[in-house]
Each structure stands twice: as structure tokens, then as C-alpha cells.
Design an enzyme around this catalytic site. Sequence first.
Site, PDB file in Angstrom:
ATOM      1  N   HIS A 270       0.857  -1.185   0.000  1.00 28.70           N
ATOM      2  CA  HIS A 270       0.000   0.000   0.000  1.00 28.70           C
ATOM      3  C   HIS A 270       0.896   1.239   0.000  1.00 28.70           C
ATOM      4  O   HIS A 270       1.938   1.261   0.631  1.00 28.70           O
ATOM      5  CB  HIS A 270      -0.905   0.018   1.249  1.00 28.70           C
ATOM      6  N   ASP A 328      -7.859  -5.423  -0.123  1.00 28.23           N
ATOM      7  CA  ASP A 328      -8.304  -6.293  -1.222  1.00 28.23           C
ATOM      8  C   ASP A 328      -7.898  -7.740  -1.064  1.00 28.23           C
ATOM      9  O   ASP A 328      -8.271  -8.589  -1.882  1.00 28.23           O
ATOM     10  CB  ASP A 328      -7.726  -5.750  -2.536  1.00 28.23           C
TER      11      ASP A 328
HETATM   12  C1  SDX Z   1      -6.190   0.062  -2.940  1.00 23.18           C
HETATM   13  O1  SDX Z   1      -4.495   4.616  -1.966  1.00 23.18           O
HETATM   14  C2  SDX Z   1      -5.441   3.957  -1.361  1.00 23.18           C
HETATM   15  O2  SDX Z   1      -5.862   4.300  -0.273  1.00 23.18           O
HETATM   16  C3  SDX Z   1      -5.964   2.753  -2.138  1.00 23.18           C
HETATM   17  C4  SDX Z   1      -6.958   1.881  -1.401  1.00 23.18           C
HETATM   18  C5  SDX Z   1      -8.258   2.611  -1.128  1.00 23.18           C
HETATM   19  O3  SDX Z   1      -8.968   2.208  -0.190  1.00 23.18           O
HETATM   20  O4  SDX Z   1      -8.607   3.503  -1.924  1.00 23.18           O
HETATM   21  O5  SDX Z   1      -6.408   1.445  -0.172  1.00 23.18           O
HETATM   22  C6  SDX Z   1      -7.347   0.656  -2.233  1.00 23.18           C
HETATM   23  O6  SDX Z   1      -5.966   0.414  -4.064  1.00 23.18           O
HETATM   24  C7  SDX Z   1      -5.302  -0.909  -2.226  1.00 23.18           C
HETATM   25  C8  SDX Z   1      -4.082  -1.363  -3.089  1.00 23.18           C
HETATM   26  C9  SDX Z   1      -4.594  -2.457  -4.036  1.00 23.18           C
HETATM   27  N1  SDX Z   1      -3.545  -2.808  -5.034  1.00 23.18           N
HETATM   28  C10 SDX Z   1      -2.902  -3.986  -4.944  1.00 23.18           C
HETATM   29  O7  SDX Z   1      -3.058  -4.805  -4.046  1.00 23.18           O
HETATM   30  C11 SDX Z   1      -1.973  -4.257  -6.122  1.00 23.18           C
HETATM   31  C12 SDX Z   1      -0.645  -4.843  -5.605  1.00 23.18           C
HETATM   32  N2  SDX Z   1       0.044  -3.792  -4.854  1.00 23.18           N
HETATM   33  C13 SDX Z   1       1.040  -2.997  -5.542  1.00 23.18           C
HETATM   34  O8  SDX Z   1       0.819  -2.793  -6.884  1.00 23.18           O
HETATM   35  C14 SDX Z   1       1.513  -1.807  -4.738  1.00 23.18           C
HETATM   36  O9  SDX Z   1       1.808  -2.249  -3.480  1.00 23.18           O
HETATM   37  C15 SDX Z   1       0.626  -0.601  -4.620  1.00 23.18           C
HETATM   38  C16 SDX Z   1       0.189  -0.090  -5.953  1.00 23.18           C
HETATM   39  C17 SDX Z   1      -0.585  -0.882  -3.801  1.00 23.18           C
HETATM   40  C18 SDX Z   1       1.415   0.480  -3.895  1.00 23.18           C
HETATM   41  O10 SDX Z   1       2.410   0.842  -4.733  1.00 23.18           O
HETATM   42  P1  SDX Z   1       3.576   1.791  -4.209  1.00 23.18           P
HETATM   43  O11 SDX Z   1       3.385   2.313  -2.843  1.00 23.18           O
HETATM   44  O12 SDX Z   1       3.814   2.748  -5.289  1.00 23.18           O
HETATM   45  O13 SDX Z   1       4.722   0.794  -3.996  1.00 23.18           O
HETATM   46  P2  SDX Z   1       5.868   0.663  -5.010  1.00 23.18           P
HETATM   47  O14 SDX Z   1       5.276   0.300  -6.307  1.00 23.18           O
HETATM   48  O15 SDX Z   1       6.722   1.893  -4.908  1.00 23.18           O
HETATM   49  O16 SDX Z   1       6.643  -0.581  -4.416  1.00 23.18           O
HETATM   50  C19 SDX Z   1       7.603  -0.390  -3.408  1.00 23.18           C
HETATM   51  C20 SDX Z   1       8.451  -1.635  -3.525  1.00 23.18           C
HETATM   52  C21 SDX Z   1       8.870  -1.929  -4.969  1.00 23.18           C
HETATM   53  O17 SDX Z   1      10.071  -2.639  -4.940  1.00 23.18           O
HETATM   54  P3  SDX Z   1      11.456  -1.761  -5.181  1.00 23.18           P
HETATM   55  O18 SDX Z   1      11.303  -1.080  -6.522  1.00 23.18           O
HETATM   56  O19 SDX Z   1      11.545  -0.797  -4.019  1.00 23.18           O
HETATM   57  O20 SDX Z   1      12.546  -2.826  -5.140  1.00 23.18           O
HETATM   58  O21 SDX Z   1       7.678  -2.771  -3.112  1.00 23.18           O
HETATM   59  C22 SDX Z   1       7.491  -3.644  -4.215  1.00 23.18           C
HETATM   60  C23 SDX Z   1       7.800  -2.872  -5.473  1.00 23.18           C
HETATM   61  O22 SDX Z   1       8.249  -3.730  -6.494  1.00 23.18           O
HETATM   62  N3  SDX Z   1       6.082  -4.033  -4.151  1.00 23.18           N
HETATM   63  C24 SDX Z   1       5.652  -5.272  -4.319  1.00 23.18           C
HETATM   64  C25 SDX Z   1       4.261  -5.198  -4.138  1.00 23.18           C
HETATM   65  N4  SDX Z   1       3.911  -3.942  -3.887  1.00 23.18           N
HETATM   66  C26 SDX Z   1       5.031  -3.212  -3.898  1.00 23.18           C
HETATM   67  N5  SDX Z   1       6.292  -6.414  -4.600  1.00 23.18           N
HETATM   68  C27 SDX Z   1       5.532  -7.528  -4.699  1.00 23.18           C
HETATM   69  N6  SDX Z   1       4.192  -7.545  -4.536  1.00 23.18           N
HETATM   70  C28 SDX Z   1       3.527  -6.407  -4.256  1.00 23.18           C
HETATM   71  N7  SDX Z   1       2.207  -6.404  -4.106  1.00 23.18           N
END
Ligand code: SDX
Length: 393
Positions: A270, A328
Site C-alpha cells: 500500500h 483487497d
Molecule cells: C487500494 O491509496 C489507497 O488508499 C488505495 C486503497 C483505497 O482504499 O482507496 O487502499 C485501495 O488500491 C489498495 C491497493 C490495491 N492494489 C494492490 O493490491 C496491487 C498490488 N500492490 C502494488 O501494486 C503496490 O503495493 C501498490 C500499488 C498498492 C502500492 O504501490 P507503491 O506504494 O507505489 O509501492 P511501489 O510500487 O513503490 O513498491 C515499493 C516496492 C517496490 O520494490 P522496489 O522497486 O523498491 O525494489 O515494493 C514492491 C515494489 O516492487 N512491491 C511489491 C508489491 N507492492 C510493492 N512487490 C511484490 N508484490 C507487491 N504487491
Amino acid sequence: EGDVFTYDPGFTSTASCESTITFIDGEKGELLHRGYPIDQLAEKSHYLEVCYLLLYGELPSVEMLEDFEARVNRHTMLHEQMMNFFRGFRRDAHPMAIMTGVVGAMSAFYHDSTDISDPWQREVASIRMIAKLPTIAAMAFKYSVGQPFVYPRNDLDYASNFLRMCFAVPAEDYVVDPILSRAMDRIFTLHADHEQNASTSTVRLAGSSGANPFACIAAGIACLWGPAHGGANQACLEMLREIGTVDRIPEYIARAKDKSDPFRLMGFGHRVYKNFDPRAKVMKQSADEVLDLLGFENNPTLQVAKELEAQALQDPYFTDKKLFPNVDFYSGIILEAMGFPTSMFTPIFALSRTVGWISQWKEMIDDPVQRIGRPRQLYTGAPRRDYVDIENR
Ligand code: SDX
């Protein structure tokens, strides 16, 4: 401190707006709606009361709540002419495509609540949105399965009404199961609002131009559809089904950690929570309760989800990056057990979040000094240069 609640997240300069509706402390894993913790609201309140709280700022008295529920009930039906919109879609259209189109089209039907300069019209638009989104979502589902639309009933509570509109058929009576109704209502409450997430920011930005509220909510629905946002509940259940058995979990965890693999654990991570998403905790408890009561306690998908969570939270890749289950991760398991296809998961998120979108839209529009949103950029393109005629290129 004391009676003045001050919180400087250290990013005041980059905050997109001020708001009094929802507060999130990502480090603590805390979510407050008008100061009330989400776990208390999920346990003790119900969705329409949370709608009142988000819209008006205080918990209602008995009389105020009865009046609010009566006002919502008066608007649950859709203009009969709008039925034609559904018939323009292919039967296999994703319900989110239908909802985006139909909600936007409400701009062409409800002219008496599109003039945002009129406080009364702003109020009616808010009530209409909360009232009609379940009807539209249920109709999108019925259209996709080729069954007749089911009209709302005002003698049912909000969640029971939605379940009946989704699952009742003319061929037999439909009795709402109170267990399902309570679980549905809790899912609505857990998704109601969440500060300035992508779709809420979309609604605010659209609303800042003076666009009518139906068009703004349609923009929010479109944004929520993405798999990185509200579409994650559908993507998460499809991921859990693909994993299938607990022995395949290490393979998927390895893929999620592999930078060359675009795969991510859906329902994990998140932007704000760097601790447990408090909604995920409540959702996990609800999943256990509902599946036990429905006789799915040995649901293989739930077993895979719990084992996946356990293994990921023992892996430094996830713990060091503070990646925890989000709202989710468990929601799809409950919705599937309730009988919904995965295509209805994000529409249910959208109808739940409508009150958050419209409350934040109303808070912004009610502010007499609000201005059009205009984010700036960091330009990294070509420096200034003169045009070159094509024969000289
Ligand atoms: C919702 O904003 C809100 O409040 C949203 C929400 C709401 O109620 O409105 O809470 C609802 O959208 C929840 C999120 C649902 N999405 C997912 O579950 C999809 C999977 N999650 C990711 O795509 C990700 O965690 C996000 C999009 C939720 C958050 O993305 P960020 O904060 O931009 O994190 P990032 O992409 O910068 O990742 C940070 C690191 C990265 O690695 P590095 O580049 O630092 O090496 O963490 C890794 C990412 O690759 N990472 C993950 C991961 N999420 C982040 N690695 C594996 N699996 C994951 N799910």
C-alpha cells in the site's frame, strides 16, 4: 495534543488538499472516519450510518438516521428510460464498463441535481448517488447473466436490498440471509472512504473544474477499475485461484520478488500503510466468520490466502519493504463465498466508495474559495529548439 488534534505528516507542502473526513496513519495502521476508528465502525455501526457520518461529520440521532434512510430510500429506483443504456452493451461487458457509462449518463437524466451552485442540488445529488449505485451495480450484474432486473424494495436495509437485487429471480421467493446481509454491510463500510486515494483524487480534480457530480463519480469509477487500485480485489482472487494449492506458494513468492517478472502479489502492499491495513484485519475476521457460517470453512482459496500471508510476512523482502495485506486481500474470498463472480468485486468496491467520493466532492464544492486543481510537473524533455522543415530532417 489535548483537544486540538494536530498531525504534521511532514509532507504538508505536497498535500493535495485539506480535509476533515478521513485520517490515515500509515505507520500505525490507523484509519479514522471523522475521528472514529474503522474497526469500531465496522463492529458497532452500519453502512448508512457511516454514510451519514462521512457526509455530515457527526453520528446521527435515531430521528436523524431514520430521516436520512427515508431520503435515501426515495431515490433507490433508476429512471425507466435509463434501462435502455444497459441494452446497448454486449452481455459480456465488464460491469465496471457499464457502471462508468450509466453513472456518467445520469448527468443527462437528473437535471435537478447538476447545478453545483445550488446547495440543495448538491445535497440531492449526494443522496441520489448513495441511493442509486447499488441499483445500477445490481442491474449491471443481472444484465451480464441474462436475468431480469430486480427493483429495489424500501422495506429492506441497504445491504439486503442490494443482495436481493443481485440474486432474486421471478421464478421463486428470495429470502435475505442475515449473515450475508451483515457481511455485505461490513464490506460496504470497510470500503467507504480512504483519504486521497487515486480515485478520490480523480473525483476531486474533476469536481474542481465545476463538472456535474455524476460526471465526477463516473471519473472515479473509471480510475478505481485499475488493478493497482480497486481492481486488485478481482486480480487477487484470480491470483489465489491460479496458485491453487499451498505447495505452489513459494513459486509465486519468488516471482513477486523477481524484478524481471512484472508479477506482484495482488492484495499486498500500500502506498500509505507501512503496517497492517486495519481494514484487512477486519476483513480477515469477517472471512473466517462468513465462510464458517456458510459451511466453507475448508475453502481452499482461504487456506491459500492465509498460508501466502504467513509465508510472505516471514520473508524479509516483504517485511523490509513493509508490504502487508491490504483491503483487497481477503475481500474477494468473502464475495466469492456469497455467490458473486469476480467481475462484480470491483463494482461492489465502487458502490461502497461512492459515499467517500461524494462526501469529499461535497466538502470541496461547499468551500467558497476552492479553485480548479492544476498539478504541475517536473519537465525532463528536450530543451528549446527551432522547427526543422521536413526536407531537411
Ligand atoms: C487500494 O491509496 C489507497 O488508499 C488505495 C486503497 C483505497 O482504499 O482507496 O487502499 C485501495 O488500491 C489498495 C491497493 C490495491 N492494489 C494492490 O493490491 C496491487 C498490488 N500492490 C502494488 O501494486 C503496490 O503495493 C501498490 C500499488 C498498492 C502500492 O504501490 P507503491 O506504494 O507505489 O509501492 P511501489 O510500487 O513503490 O513498491 C515499493 C516496492 C517496490 O520494490 P522496489 O522497486 O523498491 O525494489 O515494493 C514492491 C515494489 O516492487 N512491491 C511489491 C508489491 N507492492 C510493492 N512487490 C511484490 N508484490 C507487491 N504487491
